[in-house]
Motif scaffolding. Structure first.
Motif, PDB file in Angstrom:
ATOM      1  N   PHE A   1      10.314  13.809  49.838  1.00 19.15           N
ATOM      2  CA  PHE A   1       9.893  13.471  51.343  1.00 19.15           C
ATOM      3  C   PHE A   1       9.781  14.731  51.984  1.00 19.15           C
ATOM      4  O   PHE A   1       9.359  14.292  53.386  1.00 19.15           O
TER       5      PHE A   1
ATOM      6  N   PHE B   1       7.595   6.142  53.708  1.00 17.50           N
ATOM      7  CA  PHE B   1       7.651   7.639  53.223  1.00 17.50           C
ATOM      8  C   PHE B   1       8.291   8.551  54.455  1.00 17.50           C
ATOM      9  O   PHE B   1       9.353   9.074  54.355  1.00 17.50           O
ATOM     10  N   LEU B   2       7.549   8.084  55.581  1.00 15.00           N
ATOM     11  CA  LEU B   2       7.932   8.956  56.690  1.00 15.00           C
ATOM     12  C   LEU B   2       9.250   8.442  57.165  1.00 15.00           C
ATOM     13  O   LEU B   2      10.127   9.290  57.853  1.00 15.00           O
TER      14      LEU B   2
ATOM     15  N   ARG C   1       3.066   5.117  53.272  1.00 16.89           N
ATOM     16  CA  ARG C   1       2.992   6.007  54.243  1.00 16.89           C
ATOM     17  C   ARG C   1       4.120   5.907  55.114  1.00 16.89           C
ATOM     18  O   ARG C   1       4.833   6.820  55.623  1.00 16.89           O
ATOM     19  N   ARG C   2       4.145   4.747  55.757  1.00 17.47           N
ATOM     20  CA  ARG C   2       5.067   4.401  56.853  1.00 17.47           C
ATOM     21  C   ARG C   2       6.743   4.617  56.136  1.00 17.47           C
ATOM     22  O   ARG C   2       7.275   5.025  56.966  1.00 17.47           O
TER      23      ARG C   2
ATOM     24  N   ASP D   1       3.880  16.187  51.393  1.00 15.94           N
ATOM     25  CA  ASP D   1       2.664  15.455  52.170  1.00 15.94           C
ATOM     26  C   ASP D   1       2.541  13.972  51.545  1.00 15.94           C
ATOM     27  O   ASP D   1       2.483  13.596  50.449  1.00 15.94           O
ATOM     28  N   PRO D   2       2.876  12.890  52.212  1.00 16.68           N
ATOM     29  CA  PRO D   2       2.782  11.417  52.122  1.00 16.68           C
ATOM     30  C   PRO D   2       1.516  11.225  51.199  1.00 16.68           C
ATOM     31  O   PRO D   2       1.581  10.348  50.491  1.00 16.68           O
TER      32      PRO D   2
ATOM     33  N   ARG E   1      11.846  10.231  55.197  1.00 22.48           N
ATOM     34  CA  ARG E   1      11.969  11.412  55.597  1.00 22.48           C
ATOM     35  C   ARG E   1      12.610  11.851  56.954  1.00 22.48           C
ATOM     36  O   ARG E   1      13.413  12.509  57.134  1.00 22.48           O
ATOM     37  N   ALA E   2      12.189  11.183  58.024  1.00 29.53           N
ATOM     38  CA  ALA E   2      13.280  11.083  59.027  1.00 29.53           C
ATOM     39  C   ALA E   2      14.610  10.973  58.805  1.00 29.53           C
ATOM     40  O   ALA E   2      15.442  11.497  59.415  1.00 29.53           O
TER      41      ALA E   2
END
Lengths: 381, 381
Positions: A300, B347-348, B344-345, A303-304, B351-352
């Protein structure tokens, strides 16, 4: 040994002195390695020579055993020191395997992997040119008299980019790609360029310092002999070239890349939705769990889009994920029933299937976990 | 540097000479560490002193930077050398924290973890007695005048074994267990013994050479002060003691142990049922995939009953597995739809949620993967 025991401070100062002399030795060794590198550049010898490394390790292990020092300790230290040497040897440049180097054009040379390879070609005396997405109106100029055209763009764009190269690659030039899938790009390259074609897949991330000890998969395309110099250059950088059939490669990658990354993605989502207490998990974690958490977290941090490409561009990966999902559901039933006998039966069947590799993996991962232990800083509770 | 370049053989001989002098230094350091160990045994100082280790590393890093040697290289080498020192310090025995040691009875002392702890107590001057399943008719004799009764039996048997101890543990003795679950065993110990009680969980496998740098979780039971000597002895062996609430510990373990081992079990079943070509996977594997394969394979090289215990004795683990299974199924739908935007959503979002730890994990795992690289022997293709 002195007659009366020395004090702790005296002993620690003596240990510090030994460690400082270790530093002097490393400094001396670094200078010798720099001389070796200059010799190798002049004579075009490869950076990584497995036989020399094996002989050196074996001789030092024997001497360690004779001196009552752990041979594993000595081997671990020397392997770590040699990593630095491989990196340093590259700092002095590499010999170019071609008498007349010519130009290497890297399509997508601004990306991470393109940048790594471009740097290596440049340090080997090639003229490196980069062709990025905004440069296609100048493509004919950039590609003129290229000796190698190397496609290093995201998986999803690879086939389209290769098709745009049709008629632009000089007839004798090698057309190659470094995508992590091989079947479709190879077919596209064979269609776009009538000359030498080879599919490559460096099995490492773009953050490695050099290609020393890294595996590069080669899928033969066309005019094998005319592509040989590219592979020779990779080997000179220390890479090991492994031949694979493009479809077999893609099937294996679906398992080791697409499914694993997808499962790691789901595990990350799971941790987030459970709102797991990461700090507590780390406090309570032995190296093995910390390592597994780290292997999840590292995905994570990256890069997504890279991972979206690896997952979604693998139809075999989807099929594997579907079957893994079914097996997981079936195993949850077993868990719910508390069926230890069936768990044990399946466990032993998998062990039998792994065969001797199960023990190899246990030994190998134990050595790595001990290294993970070394890195931990524990404040005494 | 000589005037004319030296030959490769001459340079290699000079490198071998440096490596042999490295061996001499290791030998000299080993003797100094042995002296330190004798001093520590005499003075009862702990094996692992985080501040001393940190100061030593920091000083050598600074000196390395000044000498143009990689500080990371020097730190990696010293950490590996210190692992050997921690192990060696234990060879010389440990100080006993009690003036009058008394007996330590290990229930299940014939097992791997019981054997490790029994060895450490014995090397610290305690009289170690083992009570195995066939010894219950002699239990009163074995337990008489014990200072510590330590339960080290399989999870599934722990509560039953503790109940059998009722009335047999001397009033002032500490009753402790080392099971990987803490809530139920702690309650059982408090019910079985009116004196000092403490729950312990060493966060390492029984194959570690010593407890140096290992975490031991403590769940406070009763008569905290009377248990302190046991914890002092663990710290003297180099362990770090982390306090945890028994239920919070069990919840965290369900995630880091039960679910992870269960998922690894399913992945092994998956590989077997796919009849994956392990040899091809290894040929094509970068260190990260090889490591993941090794982490799967290592499970199946071990005792199925141990893992059955960890999985099936965790009701929280079952609930987690059910929820993970639902998330996996939901994510396979996303995969099937090819919904990159949603991937992608999520994934981010993960990450957050990881926050700064994502980058920490990336750095940490990259260092370990580089060490995995060091260990690979590649024959040039």
């Amino acid at each position: 040994m002195p007659d009366r025991p020395r004090d702790l401070d005296v002993l620690r100062a003596a240990i510090d002195d030994v460690d400082r002399r270790l530093l002097d030795l490393l400094s001396e060794r670094r200078d010798l390695v720099a001389e070796v590198a200059r010799w190798k550049t002049a004579h075009g010898a490869p950076v990584y020579v497995p036989d020399r490394e094996a002989a050196l390790l074996s001789a030092r292990r024997d001497e360690a055993a004779a001196a009552g020092v752990s041979p594993d300790l000595v081997e671990d230290l020397l392997r770590r020191i040699m990593r630095e040497s491989y990196r340093a040897e590259g700092d002095h440049g590499y010999r170019c395997v071609l008498d007349d180097p010519g130009a290497v054009v890297i399509i997508g040379g601004g990306g991470a992997m393109g940048g790594l390879l471009g740097g290596l070609f440049a340090r080997s005396g090639y003229e490196v040119r980069v062709l990025e997405s905004g440069d296609w109106d100048r493509a004919a100029d950039i590609l003129a008299d290229a000796a190698l055209v190397l496609v290093s763009v995201p998986i999803a764009a690879t086939v389209d980019v290769i098709e745009k190269l049709r008629g632009l690659v000089p007839p004798g030039a090698v057309l190659a790609d470094v995508t992590s899938r091989k079947d479709a790009p190879l077919a596209a390259m064979l269609a776009a360029h009538p000359g030498p074609v080879v599919g490559l897949h460096p099995m490492c991330g773009p953050t490695v310092p050099t290609l020393a000890k890294q595996v590069v998969v080669r899928c033969v395309g066309r005019d094998h002999d005319d592509c040989a110099w590219v592979l020779d250059q990779l080997k000179l950088w220390g890479a090991s070239v492994v031949d694979a059939d493009a479809r077999a490669h893609d099937r294996a990658m679906a398992l080791v890349q697409a499914l694993r990354h997808f499962a790691t993605f789901v595990y990350g989502v799971h941790l987030q939705e459970e709102d797991a207490d990461l700090a507590a998990m780390l406090d309570l974690s032995s190296p093995i769990y910390r390592l597994e958490l780290a292997m999840t977290g590292r995905l994570f941090a990256q890069d997504p889009d890279l991972y979206a490409d690896i997952v979604f561009d693998s139809p075999e990966g989807l099929e594997l994920a579907e079957r893994f999902g079914e097996r997981f559901t079936r195993s949850v039933d077993l868990y719910r029933r508390g069926d230890r006998d069936e768990f044990r039966r399946q466990f032993l069947a998998v062990r039998a299937w792994f065969g001797p590799l199960a023990d190899v993996f246990l030994t190998e991962s134990s050595a790595l976990l001990a290294q993970a232990d070394d890195r931990l800083d524990r404040s005494s509770g």
